[in-house]
Write a protein that holds these residues in place. Sequence first.
Motif, mmCIF file in Angstrom:
data_model
loop_
_atom_site.group_PDB
_atom_site.id
_atom_site.type_symbol
_atom_site.label_atom_id
_atom_site.label_comp_id
_atom_site.label_asym_id
_atom_site.label_seq_id
_atom_site.Cartn_x
_atom_site.Cartn_y
_atom_site.Cartn_z
ATOM 1 N N LYS A 1 15.469 -11.366 29.821
ATOM 2 C CA LYS A 1 15.686 -12.550 29.166
ATOM 3 C C LYS A 1 16.405 -13.509 30.532
ATOM 4 C CE LYS A 1 17.711 -10.290 25.066
ATOM 5 N NZ LYS A 1 19.212 -10.345 24.318
ATOM 6 N N VAL A 2 16.317 -12.957 31.022
ATOM 7 C CA VAL A 2 17.052 -13.828 31.797
ATOM 8 C C VAL A 2 16.114 -14.667 33.345
ATOM 9 C CG1 VAL A 2 18.809 -14.677 34.209
ATOM 10 C CG2 VAL A 2 19.756 -13.238 32.180
ATOM 11 N N ALA A 7 14.856 -18.285 33.495
ATOM 12 C CA ALA A 7 13.571 -18.960 34.803
ATOM 13 C C ALA A 7 12.347 -18.730 35.212
ATOM 14 C CB ALA A 7 14.121 -17.998 36.156
ATOM 15 N N SER A 8 12.234 -18.759 33.772
ATOM 16 C CA SER A 8 9.548 -19.086 34.067
ATOM 17 C C SER A 8 9.870 -20.287 33.381
ATOM 18 C CB SER A 8 9.277 -17.957 33.427
ATOM 19 O OG SER A 8 10.409 -18.064 32.218
ATOM 20 N N ILE A 18 17.437 -22.964 27.412
ATOM 21 C CA ILE A 18 17.953 -22.027 28.910
ATOM 22 C C ILE A 18 17.713 -22.717 29.783
ATOM 23 C CG2 ILE A 18 20.134 -20.871 28.843
ATOM 24 C CD1 ILE A 18 20.058 -19.898 26.069
ATOM 25 N N LYS A 19 17.634 -22.542 30.584
ATOM 26 C CA LYS A 19 17.496 -22.675 32.164
ATOM 27 C C LYS A 19 18.307 -22.373 33.201
ATOM 28 C CE LYS A 19 14.146 -25.265 35.125
ATOM 29 N NZ LYS A 19 12.906 -26.184 35.510
#
Length: 465
Positions: free
Chosen positions: A63-64, A68-69, A76-77
């Motif tokens: 998920k994280v 980040a992609s 959400i970044k």
Amino acid sequence: MKEISCKLLVIGAGPGGYVCAIRAGQLGIDTVIVEVAKPGGTCLTIGCIPSKALIHAAEEFDKVAHMASDKDPLGIKVGAPTLDLARTIAWKDGIVSRLTGGVAGLLKKAKVKTVLGWATFRDGKTVAVETETGTQIIRAEIVVIATGSAPVELPFLPFGGPVISSTEALALSEVPKTLAVVGGGYIGLELGMAFAKMGAKVTIVEALPRVLAQYDADLTRPVLKRLGELGVEVMTQAKAKGLSTKGDALLVETADGKNAKIAADRILVTVGRKPLTEGWGLEQIDLGRVGKFIRIDDQCRTSMRGIHAIGDVTGEPMLAHRAMAQGEMVAEIVAGHKRSWDKRAIPAICFTDPELVTAGLTPEEAKALGGEIKIGQFPFAANGRAMTRQGEDGFVRVVARADNHLVLGIQAVGQGVSELAAAFGLALEMGARLEDIAGTIHAHPTQGEAFQEAALKALGHALHI
């Protein structure tokens, strides 16, 4: 060492054994349980619980990484994540330690005597246990064999070095850069997908025409889609042949008969499990078998009076909750209660991404019984809660008789559907009809609404499709 005499002796403190012993203790039966390792067995110490912990960690990391992609639709970044697998494994070990300690406490609370060591039958009512302090003789009126199962080892890929079983996979301190999984069943896919999410390049090698062959193609289609998204290569009708000379690759015969090498830092072999029947002196009591498994009846009685067997050692389905149910039943039978064993309502779950749940009969199995059936299927793409969780792939399916609408089976694939297993099992156990499920008010918004809608669809009037 003084001999021990008891009413009930349980050999093996896995899910079946410890539940049997606890329930027997609650019923006032003088009970002794023998275990060579920690209480909890394979499921708690090196199977169900630790694998779900690793799967959860992999899901969170994925998920994280997705956030980040710069492709996350939620807005959400975050920065690129890193994974300290050794710390993850330590967290997993902490959970296992708490649970094994809890089981030991429950056995003590039920006044069950625990003997640590390896038990060997001398006759149908006597075992010798090799403990740290010597040989302990235990005589019992009734014995329950709950010795469980172990991973199957391939002769051309023996465990050791880069070749690992699920046990070693759940204890790795680093994520392998390349991982070859031999066997495309539920264990191989659960762990293969988890390691792919953690960054490994994973290849699944399956000898059959498709992975998860015990499930129908409709159920597995969302899983295959997700495998592709994770970059997992799936080789079907391919046969593992052995380890390369350098030990850094898996040798495979492909579907077209050609030889191939799959680069692999680790080779995870998940081709099934075998009953643990060796080394217990079972030849001294000559129990009836079905293949390698101990033969039992619907009360888990073996071919020898006074000896019961439960769990994986008795065959499929090899499920912890099946063993638990058998263990509880046997304890009550020993206490004089009238009980019998019926496996029709046992749910089975595959913790892949998305998850799979089956309970009762599949459409094909129901058709084979003769008579017409009704099938209702509702997609999560039309379920509000699934959409808000980004879990639109999958569905719930209900199979029922056409004449009286008795529910025969329920299947589902989707994010988090494992938590619907209790509702599925309850419906089958209670003999629910389509009208019972359709008429039950399901909370909104939940994924459980798909269960109600599937029943409505089978009745011909689904509301939201």
